[in-house]
Design a protein around this motif. Structure first.
Motif, mmCIF file in Angstrom:
data_model
loop_
_atom_site.group_PDB
_atom_site.id
_atom_site.type_symbol
_atom_site.label_atom_id
_atom_site.label_comp_id
_atom_site.label_asym_id
_atom_site.label_seq_id
_atom_site.Cartn_x
_atom_site.Cartn_y
_atom_site.Cartn_z
ATOM 1 N N ARG A 181 29.732 -51.884 -23.887
ATOM 2 C CA ARG A 181 30.254 -53.071 -25.227
ATOM 3 C C ARG A 181 30.127 -54.227 -24.367
ATOM 4 O O ARG A 181 30.369 -54.381 -23.122
ATOM 5 C CB ARG A 181 31.319 -52.738 -25.561
ATOM 6 N N SER A 182 29.943 -55.626 -25.020
ATOM 7 C CA SER A 182 30.326 -56.906 -24.209
ATOM 8 C C SER A 182 31.835 -57.040 -24.294
ATOM 9 O O SER A 182 32.578 -56.965 -25.205
ATOM 10 C CB SER A 182 29.602 -57.924 -25.219
ATOM 11 N N ARG A 184 35.007 -59.302 -23.125
ATOM 12 C CA ARG A 184 35.295 -60.568 -22.957
ATOM 13 C C ARG A 184 36.809 -60.783 -22.142
ATOM 14 O O ARG A 184 37.036 -61.929 -21.594
ATOM 15 C CB ARG A 184 35.069 -61.670 -23.930
#
Ligand SMILES: Cc1cc2nc3c(=O)[nH]c(=O)nc-3n(C[C@H](O)[C@H](O)[C@H](O)COP(=O)(O)O)c2cc1C
Length: 358
Positions: A181-182, A184
């Motif tokens: 997953r990205s 952040r």
């Protein structure tokens, strides 16, 4: 003298036909099939123009005589031709000549060109269509590509850190792909040099030493992408900007210091660039791929950055770290941070990597 002149005339007429025909056919083909550089085309045009001038000069007396003898009206009787005098062109010949000239012009104008811009297209669509393979590939062998750019970049004066051998004992690839997953949000902490080593190896490491082939594929094995790492917090490394030395699996420090604020500004305020322990910056040296693939080069280079980016995603996920692709950044600011010109070499893609909670 007369015989010599007549031979010269025939040679000139034959040359005109050949060069004119070549220029016409190759020009039309170039436009229709997208041959952008037909090797001899401009020279055929110049040669044809030159031969036309010679032809006119050689025949100036006949032309002058013809102009003088032209009938002014239908009624007026035309003077009889003297023996050996060339026949004059009639109105019908003129009409046929003019109509075929007009038809040729209209055909050339109305035929769709593969490279003409289409209304409503943006630059990306135009580029995509323009870079479709045409006959340009056929004459590639005759085009001087110029000297091949250096395949590897080096900062000989920079202090070096040889990285530990990349040790990989992560989960199976299927699990990694499913878990990617990205990410952040990163927690504070440090990265081990071993982890950075695995990430760099996954991005651009040499996996086939005999030929120098790397972890990510590259069109023609030309490897246009360079990898830089902005280090915020890695055990055994000073803060600063590093360049990955592919051949030696090492890092060379090209700029010391805390670059977090500058990086976040260049990344349009995306805070993950500050909280990550490192940030990978992928750049492209266009000449390396353009040298061989010309108009296809830009496509290949962006595709290759994508391959490397996915390797980084998977390696980070496998190590239990987080990363996120960053395409939104100020190009000039990132290029300035790296000390590159933004023309021959320019920043393409950023990947902050950091520790994640839970
Ligand atoms: C070319 C590209 C550029 C991206 N740029 C950014 C970016 O600037 N900032 C950001 O937060 N995410 C960026 N992303 C990440 C996407 O938002 C993310 O991949 C998407 O939301 C899907 O989520 P996933 O990666 O977890 O599957 C980018 C992704 C790609 C492929």
């Amino acid at each position: 003298m007369q015989l010599w002149r007549r031979h010269l005339e025939y040679v000139v007429i034959l040359g005109m036909l050949l060069t004119g025909g070549y220029a016409l056919v190759s020009g039309l083909l170039a436009d229709l099939f997208g041959f952008p550089r037909f090797f001899l085309h401009p020279w055929a045009g110049y040669a044809c123009a030159l031969l036309v001038l010679i032809h006119l000069a050689l025949n100036r007396r006949r032309i002058a005589r013809y102009i003088r003898l032209r009938p002014l009206s239908r009624e007026k009787p035309t003077p009889p031709l003297a023996p050996g005098q060339p026949a004059r062109l009639g109105r019908r010949d003129f009409l046929i000549g003019a109509l075929s000239g007009l038809a040729g012009f209209l055909i050339g104008f109305l035929l769709p060109s593969s490279r003409r811009p289409v209304a409503g297209e943006d630059l990306g669509q135009q580029y995509h269509r323009w870079s479709k393979p045409g006959g340009s590939g056929l004459d590639a062998l005759r085009i001087d590509w110029g000297p091949r750019p250096a395949p590897l970049k080096a900062y000989p004066q920079a202090p070096r850190t040889v990285l530990p051998a990349p040790e990989w004992s992560g989960p199976p690839i299927g699990n990694i792909i499913a878990a990617r997953r990205s990410r952040r949000e990163y927690i504070s902490g440090t990265l081990a040099l071993e982890e950075l080593s695995v990430l760099l190896y996954a991005a651009q490491g040499i996996t086939e030493p005999r030929w120098g082939f790397r972890a990510a594929p590259s069109a023609g094995a030309l490897y246009p992408i360079e990898t830089y790492v902005v280090v915020h917090s890695v055990v055994g490394l000073e803060m600063g900007l590093y360049h990955y030395v592919v051949a030696d699996h090492a890092l060379e420090q090209i700029r010391p210091g805390d670059l977090r604020a500058e990086l976040v500004r260049a990344g349009i305020g995306q805070d993950m660039l500050r909280t990550a322990q490192v940030c990978f910056i992928l750049t492209a040296i266009f000449g390396r791929t353009r040298w061989r693939y010309r108009e296809r080069a830009y496509r290949y280079i962006l595709l290759e950055a994508g391959h490397i980016g996915q390797n980084l995603y998977l390696a980070a996920t496998g190590l239990g770290l987080g990363t996120c692709a960053v395409g939104a950044f100020l190009d000039d600011a990132v290029n300035r941070l790296l000390g590159i010109d933004g023309e021959e070499e320019t920043a393409l893609y950023l990947f902050p990597v950091g520790r994640i909670g839970g």
